[in-house]
Design a protein around this motif. Structure first.
Motif, PDB file in Angstrom:
ATOM      1  N   GLU A   1       0.851  -1.197   0.000  1.00 50.11           N
ATOM      2  CA  GLU A   1       0.000   0.000   0.000  1.00 50.11           C
ATOM      3  C   GLU A   1       0.882   1.241   0.000  1.00 50.11           C
ATOM      4  OE1 GLU A   1      -0.181   2.029   2.927  1.00 50.11           O
ATOM      5  OE2 GLU A   1       1.275   0.787   3.933  1.00 50.11           O
ATOM      6  N   GLY A   2       0.264   2.395  -0.224  1.00 47.97           N
ATOM      7  CA  GLY A   2       1.058   3.584  -0.472  1.00 47.97           C
ATOM      8  C   GLY A   2       0.993   4.638   0.604  1.00 47.97           C
ATOM      9  N   VAL A   3       0.647   4.267   1.833  1.00 50.57           N
ATOM     10  CA  VAL A   3       0.562   5.256   2.909  1.00 50.57           C
ATOM     11  C   VAL A   3       1.806   5.177   3.790  1.00 50.57           C
ATOM     12  CG1 VAL A   3      -0.799   6.112   4.834  1.00 50.57           C
ATOM     13  CG2 VAL A   3      -1.956   5.144   2.851  1.00 50.57           C
ATOM     14  N   THR A   4       1.912   4.136   4.605  1.00 42.57           N
ATOM     15  CA  THR A   4       3.096   4.013   5.474  1.00 42.57           C
ATOM     16  C   THR A   4       4.264   3.383   4.743  1.00 42.57           C
ATOM     17  OG1 THR A   4       2.313   1.881   6.292  1.00 42.57           O
ATOM     18  CG2 THR A   4       1.676   3.835   7.535  1.00 42.57           C
ATOM     19  N   GLY A   5       3.991   2.511   3.779  1.00 44.76           N
ATOM     20  CA  GLY A   5       5.050   1.918   2.998  1.00 44.76           C
ATOM     21  C   GLY A   5       5.727   0.742   3.684  1.00 44.76           C
ATOM     22  N   ILE A   6       6.661   0.156   2.976  1.00 45.09           N
ATOM     23  CA  ILE A   6       7.377  -1.021   3.458  1.00 45.09           C
ATOM     24  C   ILE A   6       8.418  -0.606   4.495  1.00 45.09           C
ATOM     25  CG2 ILE A   6       9.249  -1.068   1.757  1.00 45.09           C
ATOM     26  CD1 ILE A   6       8.479  -4.091   1.380  1.00 45.09           C
ATOM     27  N   ARG A   7       8.681  -1.493   5.440  1.00 43.22           N
ATOM     28  CA  ARG A   7       9.649  -1.219   6.511  1.00 43.22           C
ATOM     29  C   ARG A   7      10.849  -2.159   6.394  1.00 43.22           C
ATOM     30  NH1 ARG A   7       7.215   1.925  10.509  1.00 43.22           N
ATOM     31  NH2 ARG A   7       4.972   2.198  10.207  1.00 43.22           N
ATOM     32  N   GLU A   8      11.911  -1.784   7.079  1.00 40.45           N
ATOM     33  CA  GLU A   8      13.153  -2.544   6.982  1.00 40.45           C
ATOM     34  C   GLU A   8      12.995  -3.992   7.434  1.00 40.45           C
ATOM     35  OE1 GLU A   8      14.320   1.789   7.342  1.00 40.45           O
ATOM     36  OE2 GLU A   8      12.783   0.476   8.183  1.00 40.45           O
ATOM     37  N   GLU A   9      12.086  -4.227   8.370  1.00 44.20           N
ATOM     38  CA  GLU A   9      11.911  -5.568   8.921  1.00 44.20           C
ATOM     39  C   GLU A   9      11.016  -6.447   8.049  1.00 44.20           C
ATOM     40  OE1 GLU A   9      11.350  -2.731  10.577  1.00 44.20           O
ATOM     41  OE2 GLU A   9      13.247  -2.700  11.715  1.00 44.20           O
ATOM     42  N   ASP A  10      10.358  -5.877   7.059  1.00 45.51           N
ATOM     43  CA  ASP A  10       9.478  -6.661   6.202  1.00 45.51           C
ATOM     44  C   ASP A  10      10.280  -7.584   5.293  1.00 45.51           C
ATOM     45  OD1 ASP A  10       7.300  -5.401   7.307  1.00 45.51           O
ATOM     46  OD2 ASP A  10       7.161  -3.885   5.732  1.00 45.51           O
ATOM     47  N   ALA A  11       9.682  -8.712   4.939  1.00 44.81           N
ATOM     48  CA  ALA A  11      10.361  -9.682   4.079  1.00 44.81           C
ATOM     49  C   ALA A  11      10.616  -9.080   2.701  1.00 44.81           C
ATOM     50  CB  ALA A  11       9.509 -10.941   3.950  1.00 44.81           C
ATOM     51  N   ALA A  12      11.791  -9.347   2.180  1.00 41.84           N
ATOM     52  CA  ALA A  12      12.164  -8.841   0.853  1.00 41.84           C
ATOM     53  C   ALA A  12      11.539  -9.712  -0.233  1.00 41.84           C
ATOM     54  CB  ALA A  12      13.675  -8.821   0.707  1.00 41.84           C
ATOM     55  N   HIS A  13      11.057  -9.053  -1.294  1.00 44.03           N
ATOM     56  CA  HIS A  13      10.497  -9.775  -2.429  1.00 44.03           C
ATOM     57  C   HIS A  13      10.771  -8.966  -3.699  1.00 44.03           C
ATOM     58  CE1 HIS A  13       7.443  -7.056  -0.833  1.00 44.03           C
ATOM     59  NE2 HIS A  13       6.968  -6.948  -2.049  1.00 44.03           N
ATOM     60  N   PRO A  14      12.035  -8.887  -4.109  1.00 47.27           N
ATOM     61  CA  PRO A  14      12.374  -8.114  -5.312  1.00 47.27           C
ATOM     62  C   PRO A  14      11.659  -8.664  -6.541  1.00 47.27           C
ATOM     63  CG  PRO A  14      14.213  -9.503  -4.625  1.00 47.27           C
ATOM     64  CD  PRO A  14      13.208  -9.552  -3.525  1.00 47.27           C
ATOM     65  N   VAL A  15      11.317  -7.764  -7.458  1.00 45.37           N
ATOM     66  CA  VAL A  15      10.552  -8.156  -8.647  1.00 45.37           C
ATOM     67  C   VAL A  15      11.364  -8.007  -9.928  1.00 45.37           C
ATOM     68  CG1 VAL A  15       8.331  -7.608  -7.576  1.00 45.37           C
ATOM     69  CG2 VAL A  15       9.545  -5.830  -8.868  1.00 45.37           C
ATOM     70  N   SER A  16      12.676  -7.829  -9.790  1.00 46.92           N
ATOM     71  CA  SER A  16      13.518  -7.652 -10.969  1.00 46.92           C
ATOM     72  C   SER A  16      14.907  -8.227 -10.715  1.00 46.92           C
ATOM     73  CB  SER A  16      13.662  -6.156 -11.312  1.00 46.92           C
ATOM     74  OG  SER A  16      14.334  -5.474 -10.257  1.00 46.92           O
ATOM     75  N   ALA A  17      15.626  -8.472 -11.790  1.00 46.16           N
ATOM     76  CA  ALA A  17      16.999  -8.965 -11.677  1.00 46.16           C
ATOM     77  C   ALA A  17      17.873  -7.941 -10.953  1.00 46.16           C
ATOM     78  CB  ALA A  17      17.563  -9.262 -13.062  1.00 46.16           C
ATOM     79  N   TYR A  18      17.637  -6.673 -11.219  1.00 40.26           N
ATOM     80  CA  TYR A  18      18.377  -5.626 -10.504  1.00 40.26           C
ATOM     81  C   TYR A  18      18.136  -5.736  -9.002  1.00 40.26           C
ATOM     82  CZ  TYR A  18      19.414  -1.015  -8.598  1.00 40.26           C
ATOM     83  OH  TYR A  18      19.889   0.004  -7.806  1.00 40.26           O
ATOM     84  N   GLY A  19      16.872  -5.825  -8.604  1.00 37.09           N
ATOM     85  CA  GLY A  19      16.540  -5.938  -7.190  1.00 37.09           C
ATOM     86  C   GLY A  19      17.130  -7.180  -6.567  1.00 37.09           C
ATOM     87  N   ARG A  20      17.089  -8.301  -7.285  1.00 39.29           N
ATOM     88  CA  ARG A  20      17.647  -9.543  -6.745  1.00 39.29           C
ATOM     89  C   ARG A  20      19.154  -9.434  -6.555  1.00 39.29           C
ATOM     90  NH1 ARG A  20      13.593 -11.477 -10.213  1.00 39.29           N
ATOM     91  NH2 ARG A  20      15.017 -11.771 -11.969  1.00 39.29           N
ATOM     92  N   SER A  21      19.835  -8.766  -7.473  1.00 38.83           N
ATOM     93  CA  SER A  21      21.288  -8.613  -7.323  1.00 38.83           C
ATOM     94  C   SER A  21      21.630  -7.715  -6.141  1.00 38.83           C
ATOM     95  CB  SER A  21      21.907  -8.048  -8.620  1.00 38.83           C
ATOM     96  OG  SER A  21      21.538  -6.697  -8.845  1.00 38.83           O
ATOM     97  N   LYS A  22      20.852  -6.661  -5.927  1.00 34.03           N
ATOM     98  CA  LYS A  22      21.104  -5.775  -4.782  1.00 34.03           C
ATOM     99  C   LYS A  22      20.808  -6.496  -3.465  1.00 34.03           C
ATOM    100  CE  LYS A  22      22.210  -1.937  -5.306  1.00 34.03           C
ATOM    101  NZ  LYS A  22      23.551  -1.345  -5.479  1.00 34.03           N
ATOM    102  N   LEU A  23      19.776  -7.330  -3.460  1.00 36.23           N
ATOM    103  CA  LEU A  23      19.467  -8.090  -2.250  1.00 36.23           C
ATOM    104  C   LEU A  23      20.573  -9.095  -1.947  1.00 36.23           C
ATOM    105  CD1 LEU A  23      17.564  -8.828   0.054  1.00 36.23           C
ATOM    106  CD2 LEU A  23      16.398 -10.411  -1.514  1.00 36.23           C
ATOM    107  N   GLU A  24      21.092  -9.752  -2.959  1.00 37.68           N
ATOM    108  CA  GLU A  24      22.184 -10.706  -2.738  1.00 37.68           C
ATOM    109  C   GLU A  24      23.411 -10.000  -2.162  1.00 37.68           C
ATOM    110  OE1 GLU A  24      24.240 -14.182  -2.411  1.00 37.68           O
ATOM    111  OE2 GLU A  24      22.112 -13.899  -2.836  1.00 37.68           O
ATOM    112  N   ALA A  25      23.699  -8.795  -2.650  1.00 41.62           N
ATOM    113  CA  ALA A  25      24.819  -8.021  -2.102  1.00 41.62           C
ATOM    114  C   ALA A  25      24.567  -7.692  -0.631  1.00 41.62           C
ATOM    115  CB  ALA A  25      25.013  -6.739  -2.912  1.00 41.62           C
ATOM    116  N   GLU A  26      23.326  -7.340  -0.299  1.00 36.37           N
ATOM    117  CA  GLU A  26      22.969  -7.080   1.099  1.00 36.37           C
ATOM    118  C   GLU A  26      23.196  -8.318   1.967  1.00 36.37           C
ATOM    119  OE1 GLU A  26      19.136  -5.609   1.901  1.00 36.37           O
ATOM    120  OE2 GLU A  26      19.247  -3.892   0.545  1.00 36.37           O
TER     121      GLU A  26
END
Length: 331
Positions: free
Chosen positions: A124-149
């Motif tokens: 949703e677009g009010v409070t938004g996602i938080r750091e503790e929420d589970a990651a679910h990248p939707v792109s190869a770019y996002g997946r590569s950044k998550l792997e680096a994390e």
């Protein structure tokens, strides 16, 4: 004398602003440049320059030696496929972590600049996602950044690490939002998906730079992730409203491309890019990112633990950005 800090990706849009900010505040700055980077960094003799490939462990070792802190900004946002994103965003982190362990085990902090894309869109677009929420990248770019994390967090038992996740970053020097303003100036705005519903977090580049330094310096931030973002999410309407008095357009013809058409366009351009050996402006992955309704993240953790609040309003940031574009002849 100030602390010694190494910045990778220092000649990029964010990196240039970060280095200037650090120099003004008395840091002794070293930058690590790839061999193919421009011969002139633009900083003159104010920084110490090291050059080398991320496959050259010795070169990286020389760069990190004796540094108090390292900010890793280098990476790729456009690539032809998953492999290129891995090579651009994951391999450098692997090499950097290895070099820090061998050449600078007593370093105070490694700050990894990741992305909201590593976490994925919010529901949703009010409070938004938080750091503790589970990651679910939707792109190869996002997946590569998550792997680096993940690699950095695994190494945090031995190396003090902090991760920041910016959303969309805009400001002087950025070429992505430039295209949006150029369209608006012509009286047209092309968007993808449900533009009336979409919300997105943004941050002005100078605010991001301050957030990066705050996160890299705070004792409480070690081993943690932070979203560095403006307090309120934007809509296309709010972006248009902020840009209109600066750009001076009277009417704006808005075209929202439907999802299936965006996916088809992404597929066609991806094939064309593959045949040409270049990363496409839009591919299927990028189409998937563009069609999400909510790219919104919460600023609360950074405010509570780092004392950071992005202070540049959207109207002020857009005015400064467009003024810079005009000064440079980009618009």
């Amino acid at each position: 004398m100030g602390e010694r800090i190494l910045v990778t990706g220092a000649t990029g849009f964010i990196g240039k602003r970060l280095v200037e900010y650090l120099l003004v505040r008395g840091f002794r700055v070293r930058i690590f440049l790839r061999p193919e980077s421009a011969r002139e960094s633009g900083f003159g003799g104010r920084v110490e320059e090291f050059r080398g490939s991320y496959t050259d462990s010795e070169a990286i070792g020389r760069a990190v030696r004796d540094m108090d802190r390292v900010v890793h900004l280098a990476g790729v946002t456009k690539a032809a496929d998953e492999k290129e994103f891995w090579e651009g965003n994951v391999v450098p982190v692997i090499r950097l972590l290895a070099a820090l362990g061998e050449y600078n085990p007593g370093m105070k902090r490694l700050l990894l600049v990741s992305s909201l894309a590593a976490c994925g869109p919010s529901c949703e677009g009010v409070t938004g996602i938080r750091e503790e929420d589970a990651a679910h990248p939707v792109s190869a770019y996002g997946r590569s950044k998550l792997e680096a994390e993940i690699l950095c967090m695994e190494a945090s038992r031995d190396i003090p690490v902090t991760i920041v996740r910016p959303p969309a970053v805009y400001g002087p020097g950025d070429r992505d939002i430039l295209q949006v303003f150029q369209m608006m100036q012509r009286g047209v705005l092309l968007t993808a998906g449900n533009a009336r519903r979409q919300r997105f977090s943004m941050v002005y580049v100078d605010d991001l730079v301050q957030g990066i330094v705050a996160a890299a310096s705070a004792d409480a931030s070690c081993g943690k992730r932070y979203f560095i973002t403006s307090p309120e999410a934007c809509s296309w309407d709010s972006l248009i409203l902020a840009a209109k008095p600066v750009l001076g357009f009277r009417r704006l013809f808005r075209v929202a491309l439907p999802g299936p058409l965006v996916y088809i366009l992404g597929s066609v351009l991806e094939i064309a890019g593959t045949l040409a050996g270049k990363a496409a402006l839009i591919n299927r992955d990028k189409a998937n990112e563009l069609l999400q309704d909510f790219w919104v993240c919460s600023p609360e953790k950074a405010a509570e633990e780092l004392g950071f609040t992005a202070r540049t309003s959207l109207a002020e940031g857009i005015e400064k950005t467009i003024a810079w574009y005009r000064q440079k002849g980009w618009m």
